[in-house]
Scaffold this active site. Sequence first.
Site, short mmCIF file in Angstrom:
data_model
loop_
_atom_site.label_atom_id
_atom_site.label_comp_id
_atom_site.label_asym_id
_atom_site.label_seq_id
_atom_site.Cartn_x
_atom_site.Cartn_y
_atom_site.Cartn_z
N GLU A 34 0.82 -1.21 0.00
CA GLU A 34 0.00 0.00 0.00
C GLU A 34 0.86 1.27 0.00
OE1 GLU A 34 -3.11 0.34 -0.52
OE2 GLU A 34 -3.65 -1.78 -0.44
N TYR A 117 -6.65 5.80 5.07
CA TYR A 117 -6.75 4.90 3.92
C TYR A 117 -5.90 3.64 4.12
CZ TYR A 117 -5.22 2.80 -0.40
OH TYR A 117 -4.88 1.88 -1.35
N ASP A 135 -10.07 5.24 -1.85
CA ASP A 135 -8.93 5.76 -2.60
C ASP A 135 -9.43 6.39 -3.90
OD1 ASP A 135 -9.62 3.59 -4.18
OD2 ASP A 135 -7.56 2.88 -4.45
N CYS A 196 -17.12 0.91 -20.55
CA CYS A 196 -18.57 0.88 -20.31
C CYS A 196 -19.27 -0.19 -21.14
CB CYS A 196 -19.18 2.24 -20.60
SG CYS A 196 -18.56 3.58 -19.54
#
Length: 349
Positions: A34, A117, A135, A196
């Site tokens: 991370e 986070y 995030d 999409c």
Amino acid sequence: MDNFLTNIYKWYNLNKRDLPWRKDSDPYKIWLSEIILQQTRVEQGKNYFNRFINSYPTVKELALAHEDEVLKLWQGLGYYSRARNLHASAKIIASQYNGEFPNDYKSILALKGVGPYTAAAVASIAFNLPYAVVDGNIYRVLSRYFGIDTPIDSSKGKKEFQEMAEELIQNQNPGMHNQALMEFGALQCVPKSPKCENCPVVDSCFAFKNNGINQLPVKEKKTKQRHRYFYYYLYDMGDSILLDKRSGNDIWQNLYQLPLIEHEKALSDSELLKADPPLKSSEINIKTISAQKKHILSHQIIHAKLIYLEVQPNFNNPSPLIRVNKKDISKFAVSRLVEQFLQETGLGQ
């Protein structure tokens, strides 16, 4: 909302990437990944992650490392304070927790350099605790799907998205849930030209139905960038050069660099020839002056030149400058900017 999550989870199980920190639920590896991924994309991040794990397989071994070694492994990622904080937190874990990574959110959050986070990511993925991660990927997915136009960089927006994320994570598998949403944003609902046409939730996506894909998420602030003018001096003494170690609360703290003078404005080559170098000597030959290099940081733009000086091998360098054999330059952690100048002069790593 249930159908939204069900479809995201199905997509995740089919499309999730095979990443080294997903091999197990080791909190050290998740935390390390991370911190690294805050600085770079996954493909480059994997290389850095593997270097760290190969050098320091456990948090105890990271704690025992010398800071220069940690900065050298981090070289090229930028934001070197993250590397220093990583090292400092490893020392805290080694001393206060006997090398065992803390397993509750508050203790994780208390580690140096760890914000909400990162704490939520480690707590949920490693320990399956119900803390929602928000995030950039999740901001984008939620804003587009639910049609939220509150700026994500405003206090109101951060609160609104956090509350929605916390509502979504209820009664779910926290680790899988957070990773699924982040992965969906990273691979499917990407910033530009999202996919999409084969999105599993497109039929109920607000942004798609209202032609708002390119308008969401919304940001309100623009970062002001400061311009700085750096002039590096390479003192070539045959088989060695001079390096300096940056100190103070500034960029690239504790990294090595070539002797540097900063000016308030850009200097022409003729002005540089008249300017005093950091170290004077009657036997200095100016070999070359490089073209100006532009180096962009998040809040600063560095305009830099390299002045290549040839000096006698017996040139006396005052402390704190150190004389480094050319074959040993690669052992010193430097900024990407200095590394580029060294490579251009044939001294690169």
